[in-house]
Design a protein around this motif. Structure first.
Motif, PDB file in Angstrom:
ATOM      1  N   MET A   1       0.840  -1.173   0.000  1.00 13.83           N
ATOM      2  CA  MET A   1       0.000   0.000   0.000  1.00 13.83           C
ATOM      3  C   MET A   1       0.894   1.248   0.000  1.00 13.83           C
ATOM      4  SD  MET A   1      -3.183   0.868   2.321  1.00 13.83           S
ATOM      5  CE  MET A   1      -4.143   2.209   1.772  1.00 13.83           C
ATOM      6  N   LYS A   2       0.539   2.158  -0.871  1.00 16.75           N
ATOM      7  CA  LYS A   2       1.290   3.405  -0.970  1.00 16.75           C
ATOM      8  C   LYS A   2       0.706   4.443  -0.020  1.00 16.75           C
ATOM      9  CE  LYS A   2       2.554   3.116  -5.817  1.00 16.75           C
ATOM     10  NZ  LYS A   2       2.563   3.831  -7.091  1.00 16.75           N
ATOM     11  N   GLU A   3       1.559   5.338   0.411  1.00 13.98           N
ATOM     12  CA  GLU A   3       1.083   6.516   1.132  1.00 13.98           C
ATOM     13  C   GLU A   3       0.448   7.450   0.108  1.00 13.98           C
ATOM     14  OE1 GLU A   3       1.205   7.074   4.475  1.00 13.98           O
ATOM     15  OE2 GLU A   3       1.986   5.036   4.632  1.00 13.98           O
ATOM     16  N   ALA A   4      -0.488   8.260   0.557  1.00 15.00           N
ATOM     17  CA  ALA A   4      -1.194   9.160  -0.359  1.00 15.00           C
ATOM     18  C   ALA A   4      -0.226  10.034  -1.154  1.00 15.00           C
ATOM     19  CB  ALA A   4      -2.187  10.025   0.417  1.00 15.00           C
ATOM     20  N   GLU A   5       0.808  10.509  -0.494  1.00 13.01           N
ATOM     21  CA  GLU A   5       1.772  11.402  -1.147  1.00 13.01           C
ATOM     22  C   GLU A   5       2.611  10.684  -2.197  1.00 13.01           C
ATOM     23  OE1 GLU A   5       1.845  10.866   2.326  1.00 13.01           O
ATOM     24  OE2 GLU A   5       0.365  12.445   2.625  1.00 13.01           O
ATOM     25  N   GLU A   6       2.669   9.361  -2.155  1.00  9.79           N
ATOM     26  CA  GLU A   6       3.470   8.589  -3.104  1.00  9.79           C
ATOM     27  C   GLU A   6       2.725   8.301  -4.406  1.00  9.79           C
ATOM     28  OE1 GLU A   6       4.400   5.062  -0.917  1.00  9.79           O
ATOM     29  OE2 GLU A   6       5.838   6.075   0.381  1.00  9.79           O
ATOM     30  N   CYS A   7       1.430   8.497  -4.425  1.00  7.16           N
ATOM     31  CA  CYS A   7       0.644   8.212  -5.622  1.00  7.16           C
ATOM     32  C   CYS A   7       1.013   9.199  -6.726  1.00  7.16           C
ATOM     33  CB  CYS A   7      -0.846   8.279  -5.318  1.00  7.16           C
ATOM     34  SG  CYS A   7      -1.390   6.961  -4.220  1.00  7.16           S
ATOM     35  N   LEU A   8       1.159   8.670  -7.924  1.00  3.68           N
ATOM     36  CA  LEU A   8       1.608   9.484  -9.050  1.00  3.68           C
ATOM     37  C   LEU A   8       0.463  10.059  -9.869  1.00  3.68           C
ATOM     38  CD1 LEU A   8       4.565   7.226 -10.235  1.00  3.68           C
ATOM     39  CD2 LEU A   8       4.637   9.244  -8.733  1.00  3.68           C
ATOM     40  N   ASP A   9      -0.747   9.479  -9.726  1.00  2.00           N
ATOM     41  CA  ASP A   9      -1.885   9.988 -10.493  1.00  2.00           C
ATOM     42  C   ASP A   9      -3.194   9.597  -9.803  1.00  2.00           C
ATOM     43  OD1 ASP A   9      -2.443   7.287 -11.232  1.00  2.00           O
ATOM     44  OD2 ASP A   9      -1.188   7.479 -13.032  1.00  2.00           O
ATOM     45  N   ILE A  10      -4.287  10.093 -10.359  1.00  2.00           N
ATOM     46  CA  ILE A  10      -5.598   9.854  -9.775  1.00  2.00           C
ATOM     47  C   ILE A  10      -5.949   8.366  -9.788  1.00  2.00           C
ATOM     48  CG2 ILE A  10      -6.934  10.241 -11.887  1.00  2.00           C
ATOM     49  CD1 ILE A  10      -7.961  11.449  -8.390  1.00  2.00           C
ATOM     50  N   HIS A  11      -5.488   7.649 -10.791  1.00  2.00           N
ATOM     51  CA  HIS A  11      -5.749   6.210 -10.882  1.00  2.00           C
ATOM     52  C   HIS A  11      -5.158   5.479  -9.678  1.00  2.00           C
ATOM     53  CE1 HIS A  11      -6.478   2.297 -12.642  1.00  2.00           C
ATOM     54  NE2 HIS A  11      -5.198   2.010 -12.474  1.00  2.00           N
ATOM     55  N   GLU A  12      -3.927   5.796  -9.334  1.00  2.00           N
ATOM     56  CA  GLU A  12      -3.296   5.162  -8.166  1.00  2.00           C
ATOM     57  C   GLU A  12      -4.029   5.539  -6.879  1.00  2.00           C
ATOM     58  OE1 GLU A  12       0.892   5.914  -7.976  1.00  2.00           O
ATOM     59  OE2 GLU A  12       1.319   4.648  -9.715  1.00  2.00           O
ATOM     60  N   ILE A  13      -4.432   6.778  -6.769  1.00  2.57           N
ATOM     61  CA  ILE A  13      -5.172   7.217  -5.577  1.00  2.57           C
ATOM     62  C   ILE A  13      -6.465   6.428  -5.462  1.00  2.57           C
ATOM     63  CG2 ILE A  13      -6.506   9.140  -4.611  1.00  2.57           C
ATOM     64  CD1 ILE A  13      -4.187  10.968  -5.574  1.00  2.57           C
ATOM     65  N   ARG A  14      -7.190   6.288  -6.572  1.00  2.00           N
ATOM     66  CA  ARG A  14      -8.453   5.548  -6.544  1.00  2.00           C
ATOM     67  C   ARG A  14      -8.231   4.076  -6.209  1.00  2.00           C
ATOM     68  NH1 ARG A  14     -10.998   8.677 -11.738  1.00  2.00           N
ATOM     69  NH2 ARG A  14     -11.781  10.474 -10.554  1.00  2.00           N
ATOM     70  N   GLN A  15      -7.161   3.500  -6.701  1.00  2.00           N
ATOM     71  CA  GLN A  15      -6.842   2.106  -6.364  1.00  2.00           C
ATOM     72  C   GLN A  15      -6.623   1.952  -4.855  1.00  2.00           C
ATOM     73  OE1 GLN A  15      -3.479   1.315  -9.034  1.00  2.00           O
ATOM     74  NE2 GLN A  15      -4.717  -0.306  -9.970  1.00  2.00           N
ATOM     75  N   GLU A  16      -5.900   2.870  -4.275  1.00  2.00           N
ATOM     76  CA  GLU A  16      -5.622   2.812  -2.843  1.00  2.00           C
ATOM     77  C   GLU A  16      -6.905   3.016  -2.026  1.00  2.00           C
ATOM     78  OE1 GLU A  16      -2.763   1.749  -1.606  1.00  2.00           O
ATOM     79  OE2 GLU A  16      -1.928   1.660  -3.630  1.00  2.00           O
ATOM     80  N   ILE A  17      -7.742   3.958  -2.466  1.00  2.00           N
ATOM     81  CA  ILE A  17      -9.018   4.175  -1.776  1.00  2.00           C
ATOM     82  C   ILE A  17      -9.876   2.919  -1.852  1.00  2.00           C
ATOM     83  CG2 ILE A  17     -11.219   5.428  -1.911  1.00  2.00           C
ATOM     84  CD1 ILE A  17      -9.536   7.939  -2.665  1.00  2.00           C
ATOM     85  N   ASP A  18      -9.937   2.293  -3.028  1.00  2.00           N
ATOM     86  CA  ASP A  18     -10.712   1.060  -3.172  1.00  2.00           C
ATOM     87  C   ASP A  18     -10.181  -0.038  -2.255  1.00  2.00           C
ATOM     88  OD1 ASP A  18     -12.323   2.280  -5.058  1.00  2.00           O
ATOM     89  OD2 ASP A  18     -11.407   1.266  -6.792  1.00  2.00           O
ATOM     90  N   ALA A  19      -8.863  -0.145  -2.146  1.00  4.14           N
ATOM     91  CA  ALA A  19      -8.274  -1.164  -1.276  1.00  4.14           C
ATOM     92  C   ALA A  19      -8.628  -0.897   0.186  1.00  4.14           C
ATOM     93  CB  ALA A  19      -6.751  -1.203  -1.465  1.00  4.14           C
ATOM     94  N   ILE A  20      -8.597   0.357   0.588  1.00  2.00           N
ATOM     95  CA  ILE A  20      -8.973   0.716   1.961  1.00  2.00           C
ATOM     96  C   ILE A  20     -10.443   0.398   2.195  1.00  2.00           C
ATOM     97  CG2 ILE A  20      -9.345   2.649   3.538  1.00  2.00           C
ATOM     98  CD1 ILE A  20      -6.773   3.905   2.254  1.00  2.00           C
ATOM     99  N   ASP A  21     -11.302   0.778   1.250  1.00  2.00           N
ATOM    100  CA  ASP A  21     -12.731   0.508   1.411  1.00  2.00           C
ATOM    101  C   ASP A  21     -13.008  -0.984   1.521  1.00  2.00           C
ATOM    102  OD1 ASP A  21     -13.285   3.196   1.398  1.00  2.00           O
ATOM    103  OD2 ASP A  21     -14.069   3.237  -0.651  1.00  2.00           O
ATOM    104  N   ARG A  22     -12.309  -1.776   0.752  1.00  4.48           N
ATOM    105  CA  ARG A  22     -12.486  -3.237   0.829  1.00  4.48           C
ATOM    106  C   ARG A  22     -12.125  -3.738   2.226  1.00  4.48           C
ATOM    107  NH1 ARG A  22     -13.045  -6.935  -3.245  1.00  4.48           N
ATOM    108  NH2 ARG A  22     -12.924  -9.052  -2.479  1.00  4.48           N
ATOM    109  N   ARG A  23     -11.018  -3.243   2.775  1.00  5.00           N
ATOM    110  CA  ARG A  23     -10.609  -3.648   4.131  1.00  5.00           C
ATOM    111  C   ARG A  23     -11.629  -3.198   5.161  1.00  5.00           C
ATOM    112  NH1 ARG A  23      -5.096  -1.217   3.975  1.00  5.00           N
ATOM    113  NH2 ARG A  23      -5.623  -0.593   6.063  1.00  5.00           N
ATOM    114  N   VAL A  24     -12.134  -1.971   5.014  1.00  4.29           N
ATOM    115  CA  VAL A  24     -13.144  -1.458   5.940  1.00  4.29           C
ATOM    116  C   VAL A  24     -14.375  -2.364   5.919  1.00  4.29           C
ATOM    117  CG1 VAL A  24     -14.763   0.446   6.349  1.00  4.29           C
ATOM    118  CG2 VAL A  24     -12.344   0.937   5.911  1.00  4.29           C
TER     119      VAL A  24
END
Length: 97
Positions: A1-24
């Motif tokens: 999992m990347k830190e928010a600041e490490e994401c290079l584009d909106i696609h990566e940010i959305r992937q990380e958000i989706d992964a967090i939501d799945r865990r939640v």
């Protein structure tokens, strides 16, 4: 999992958000299993509803929200809705015993 600041584009940010939501959601499923298990220890519907416990739980979540620099009103609403649903389901589970 990347830190928010490490994401290079909106696609990566959305992937990380989706992964967090799945865990939640997985954690909410685990929480629900405990709710259903708790039904066996309740003697009546008032015990299932546990109004004092519900209100104390909401107060604690507000404190945790403030500590996490989140809006306590928003977190309370989320938990009020979530736990309200879980109580309804626990009642069904308790009544079917």
């Amino acid at each position: 999992m990347k830190e928010a600041e490490e994401c290079l584009d909106i696609h990566e940010i959305r992937q990380e958000i989706d992964a967090i939501d799945r865990r939640v959601i997985e954690l909410l499923g685990q929480r629900f299993n405990y709710v259903k298990a708790a039904a066996q220890f309740k003697k009546d519907t008032d015990g299932v509803k546990a109004i004092d416990r519900f209100n104390a739980m909401l107060q604690q979540r507000r404190i945790w929200a403030e500590e996490a620099e989140l809006n306590p009103d928003a977190i309370e609403k989320i938990y009020r809705d979530l736990v309200g649903y879980f109580i309804e389901e626990e009642l069904k589970h308790w009544e079917s015993k």
